[in-house]
Scaffold this active site. Sequence first.
Site, PDB file in Angstrom:
ATOM      1  N   ARG A  64       9.061  11.369   4.702  1.00  9.86           N
ATOM      2  CA  ARG A  64       7.811   9.850   5.566  1.00  9.86           C
ATOM      3  C   ARG A  64       8.400   8.442   4.838  1.00  9.86           C
ATOM      4  NH1 ARG A  64       3.268   7.532   1.383  1.00  9.86           N
ATOM      5  NH2 ARG A  64       2.725   6.282   3.069  1.00  9.86           N
TER       6      ARG A  64
ATOM      7  N   TYR B 113      -0.899   8.560  -8.547  1.00 12.96           N
ATOM      8  CA  TYR B 113      -0.609   7.988  -9.546  1.00 12.96           C
ATOM      9  C   TYR B 113      -1.072   8.102 -10.698  1.00 12.96           C
ATOM     10  CZ  TYR B 113       2.793   6.615  -6.530  1.00 12.96           C
ATOM     11  OH  TYR B 113       3.835   6.373  -5.032  1.00 12.96           O
TER      12      TYR B 113
ATOM     13  N   ASN C 121      -1.690   8.961  -2.083  1.00 15.17           N
ATOM     14  CA  ASN C 121      -0.912   8.807  -3.011  1.00 15.17           C
ATOM     15  C   ASN C 121      -1.626   9.069  -4.540  1.00 15.17           C
ATOM     16  OD1 ASN C 121       0.056   8.855  -0.132  1.00 15.17           O
ATOM     17  ND2 ASN C 121       0.829   5.906  -0.695  1.00 15.17           N
TER      18      ASN C 121
HETATM   19  O1  IFM Z   1       5.630   2.078  -4.521  1.00 10.98           O
HETATM   20  C1  IFM Z   1       4.665   1.911  -4.108  1.00 10.98           C
HETATM   21  C2  IFM Z   1       4.297   2.426  -2.944  1.00 10.98           C
HETATM   22  O2  IFM Z   1       4.590   1.186  -2.042  1.00 10.98           O
HETATM   23  C3  IFM Z   1       2.848   2.912  -2.173  1.00 10.98           C
HETATM   24  N1  IFM Z   1       2.316   3.586  -3.316  1.00 10.98           N
HETATM   25  C4  IFM Z   1       2.777   3.392  -4.478  1.00 10.98           C
HETATM   26  C5  IFM Z   1       4.609   3.087  -4.970  1.00 10.98           C
HETATM   27  C6  IFM Z   1       4.662   2.864  -6.915  1.00 10.98           C
HETATM   28  O3  IFM Z   1       3.906   1.335  -7.017  1.00 10.98           O
END
Ligand code: IFM
Length: 445
Positions: A78, A295, A293
């Site tokens: 990606r 985290y 996404n």
């Molecule tokens: O680096 C970023 C990415 O561009 C978008 N999502 C989170 C990542 C880590 O902060």
Amino acid sequence: MPDRFDLPAGFRWGVSTASFQIEGATEEDGRGASIWDVFAARPGAVRDGHTGAVACDHYHRYPEDIALMQGLGLDGYRFSIAWPRVQPTGAGAVNPAGLAFYDRLVDALLAAGITPLPTLFHWDLPQGLEDRGGWLNRDTAHRFAEYAAVVADRLGDRVPAWITLNEPFVHMVYGYALGIHAPGRTLMLDALPAAHHQLLGHGLAAAALSERGLAVMIANNLTPVWSASSSDADLAAAQAYDALHNRLFTDPLLLGRYPDLSAYGVGPDLGGAVRPGDLELIAATPLDGLGVNYYNPTRIAAPTDPGLPFTEAPIEGVPRTAFDWPVVPDGLRELLTTFHTRYGTALPPVTITENGCSTTATLDDQPRIDYLAGHLDALAAAVADGVDVRGYYTWSLMDNLEWAEGLTQRFGLVHVDFTTQRRTPKASFAWYRQLIAAHRARHAR
Ligand code: IFM
């Protein structure tokens, strides 16, 4: 390595990157200026004055980077396409040299047996469009669809699936509400039209992709929202935050409506941005996949000042990344099962399009291995609970330019020496390679 994660046959393994974070060559071959070039030139905007001028020099070193990916045994890669390389001012004239770069990249990936998964917009808006209001201007959505069609016409014969936008929530909040990212606006709730116009741009681009027989995805930054206590005030604050961070960018796509933002004093037209027919358009092209996404979770309490209906509360008692983000692997299972319950059959197959951590360790990055292993356990648990997850793309292939943090946050499986551009695989690189090989071997039996 034993294949302890027990993910289904056909599950796809990948890595993620983004154009501005790795390419460099910002003034080469006719590329126009992006909002990040302009923002990074402002004193104090990016840590240590770092810019994207060189970054990982991927524009020139992509063959070496693809060789690394091939070494990992990836199914997919990606990456994002820099809009100002393709249309230097964001509208009209196409830059053949810019398109040719992505042509070469796609061909090289395919030759290495890796399926390209491009993102059309990962925050590097052409400055020419910002000069006309950026995503606050409804016209940007139409320009985005035009650009999507140009790129799809060129690469669509070799690229089956496309991601329209990356993390429209983060782009709206950091770029337009708080001014931490480009374009550096501090509009607070007046930034909401930037959410609607990005989603409208998604809808228009999705139609263009779908007309060309291409699969459509979007990648959102999503978070489980934890109430700081069971008090009514904290629960209401958590609900308000969930509406802003998660629902605002998923409900219109999957349910055809915006969530209730009345806690923000905002009506269903998002400050006048929503016109008749917009919501139908945003949801008209069904998503072939939802990119997640993930985290960390977010803990929310009742507001301490009157400006917003929530305040963020710390998450204690868990490990933290070099970025000081809490490490809560089970949050991924919680997020996926919550979405599965919330959206039911409206939820398309999920791909984890980003997950990873920054570490201070250089080559022996055991904290990254622990982070990834924990999250893959959580992912496998969600799959066992019935969530349809098709792939996992870790963030990131290599250390890169972490936006306002410059070169200081290292998220890569591969260490990059930014003075020499030397790439050195970290311990996590070998671990990920073995994990992919073990998964394949198990399903080949
Ligand atoms: O680096 C970023 C990415 O561009 C978008 N999502 C989170 C990542 C880590 O902060």
